[in-house]
Motif scaffolding. Sequence first.
Motif, short mmCIF file in Angstrom:
data_model
loop_
_atom_site.label_atom_id
_atom_site.label_comp_id
_atom_site.label_asym_id
_atom_site.label_seq_id
_atom_site.Cartn_x
_atom_site.Cartn_y
_atom_site.Cartn_z
N THR A 96 1.06 78.68 -32.73
CA THR A 96 0.25 78.58 -33.95
C THR A 96 -1.23 78.70 -33.62
OG1 THR A 96 1.91 77.15 -34.99
CG2 THR A 96 -0.30 77.15 -35.94
N ALA A 97 -1.66 77.97 -32.59
CA ALA A 97 -3.07 78.01 -32.19
C ALA A 97 -3.47 79.39 -31.68
CB ALA A 97 -3.34 76.96 -31.12
N LEU A 98 -2.61 80.01 -30.87
CA LEU A 98 -2.91 81.33 -30.33
C LEU A 98 -2.87 82.40 -31.41
CD1 LEU A 98 -0.87 81.13 -27.01
CD2 LEU A 98 -3.34 81.00 -27.26
N GLY A 99 -1.99 82.21 -32.40
CA GLY A 99 -1.91 83.17 -33.50
C GLY A 99 -3.18 83.22 -34.31
N LEU A 100 -3.93 82.13 -34.33
CA LEU A 100 -5.20 82.10 -35.07
C LEU A 100 -6.25 83.00 -34.42
CD1 LEU A 100 -5.42 78.26 -35.81
CD2 LEU A 100 -4.72 80.09 -37.37
N LEU A 101 -6.02 83.40 -33.18
CA LEU A 101 -6.97 84.27 -32.49
C LEU A 101 -6.72 85.75 -32.76
CD1 LEU A 101 -7.02 82.51 -28.99
CD2 LEU A 101 -8.74 82.33 -30.80
N VAL A 102 -5.59 86.04 -33.44
CA VAL A 102 -5.23 87.43 -33.71
C VAL A 102 -5.56 87.79 -35.16
CG1 VAL A 102 -3.34 89.10 -33.79
CG2 VAL A 102 -3.39 87.37 -32.00
N PHE A 103 -6.23 88.91 -35.33
CA PHE A 103 -6.56 89.41 -36.67
C PHE A 103 -5.84 90.77 -36.83
CE2 PHE A 103 -10.05 86.77 -35.22
CZ PHE A 103 -10.20 85.89 -36.28
N ILE A 104 -4.86 90.79 -37.72
CA ILE A 104 -3.99 91.96 -37.87
C ILE A 104 -4.79 93.23 -38.16
CG2 ILE A 104 -2.06 92.97 -39.13
CD1 ILE A 104 -1.33 90.62 -37.36
N LYS A 105 -5.77 93.13 -39.05
CA LYS A 105 -6.55 94.33 -39.41
C LYS A 105 -7.29 94.89 -38.21
CE LYS A 105 -7.24 93.16 -44.30
NZ LYS A 105 -8.24 92.89 -45.36
N GLU A 106 -7.86 93.99 -37.40
CA GLU A 106 -8.59 94.43 -36.23
C GLU A 106 -7.65 94.91 -35.13
OE1 GLU A 106 -11.20 91.39 -34.91
OE2 GLU A 106 -12.26 91.18 -36.83
N ALA A 107 -6.45 94.35 -35.10
CA ALA A 107 -5.50 94.69 -34.02
C ALA A 107 -4.62 95.88 -34.35
CB ALA A 107 -4.62 93.47 -33.73
N TYR A 108 -4.72 96.41 -35.56
CA TYR A 108 -3.86 97.52 -35.97
C TYR A 108 -3.94 98.73 -35.03
CZ TYR A 108 -1.76 101.18 -38.83
OH TYR A 108 -0.99 102.22 -39.26
N PRO A 109 -5.12 99.11 -34.55
CA PRO A 109 -5.20 100.30 -33.67
C PRO A 109 -4.44 100.15 -32.35
CG PRO A 109 -7.35 99.77 -34.58
CD PRO A 109 -6.46 98.62 -34.90
N ILE A 110 -4.17 98.91 -31.93
CA ILE A 110 -3.52 98.73 -30.62
C ILE A 110 -2.01 98.53 -30.74
CG2 ILE A 110 -5.59 97.81 -29.52
CD1 ILE A 110 -2.83 95.44 -30.39
N ILE A 111 -1.46 98.67 -31.95
CA ILE A 111 -0.03 98.49 -32.13
C ILE A 111 0.77 99.53 -31.34
CG2 ILE A 111 1.86 98.58 -33.80
CD1 ILE A 111 0.09 97.26 -35.82
N LYS A 112 0.34 100.78 -31.39
CA LYS A 112 1.05 101.84 -30.66
C LYS A 112 0.98 101.62 -29.15
CE LYS A 112 0.75 105.48 -34.16
NZ LYS A 112 0.26 106.85 -34.46
N PRO A 113 -0.22 101.33 -28.57
CA PRO A 113 -0.25 101.03 -27.13
C PRO A 113 0.60 99.82 -26.77
CG PRO A 113 -2.46 101.49 -27.93
CD PRO A 113 -1.57 101.42 -29.14
#
Length: 224
Positions: A96-113
Amino acid sequence: MLIKQMSIGILAGILIGKFAVRLINKIKLEYNGLYVVITTGIVLLSYSLSEILGGNGFMSVYTTGLTMAAAKFVHKKMLVKFHDGIAWLMQIAMFTALGLLVFIKEAYPIIKPALLVACILMFIARPISVFISLTPFKMSIKEKLMISWTGLRGAAPIVLATFPLTYGIQNSHTIFDIVFFVVIISVILQGSTIPLMAKFLGVDAPISKEFDNKNEDAVREIFC
């Protein structure tokens, strides 16, 4: 340095684990719940003593757990269930705490890698490493494949991925996002298919019976 820390941690863990088993079997407490306090104190002792001696506290605690798990002691079933629950609670809190560090919109470009890295780990890197490391052991190909498939990523790599963030290393957030998504992909894909994979490979087996409470008095008589 690494070898020193690991060696001290393992040695301290084994010694404290054996001490804990002997203590639990010797001591007679009026309330069973107090045994939980003892094992919790053992965890803290294992970590702190290893750190004081220059070892790795996490390795010491891990080795202490393995040593105790291989032994018989009173109230083992109850203690295992308690600490298993605590472990799950800590994992939930950590994710839960680590998930707060992830922002889906910002992380979208790295989904394929991240998908590419996850596929390489699951289908290439881990199978190769498992087959090489298990070469000295007499195991069938199906058993090795099963071990390869159960290489779930967990909270540990995510925590390690936070270290670059802490030190402000360039592109550290990208590294963290990739690791986080690899863990999620691994858990969802591999975690949900473990029973099916075991049946497909023919390596599934019934769950062994846990240490029975009715034998605890007999164990106490043996060690006391």
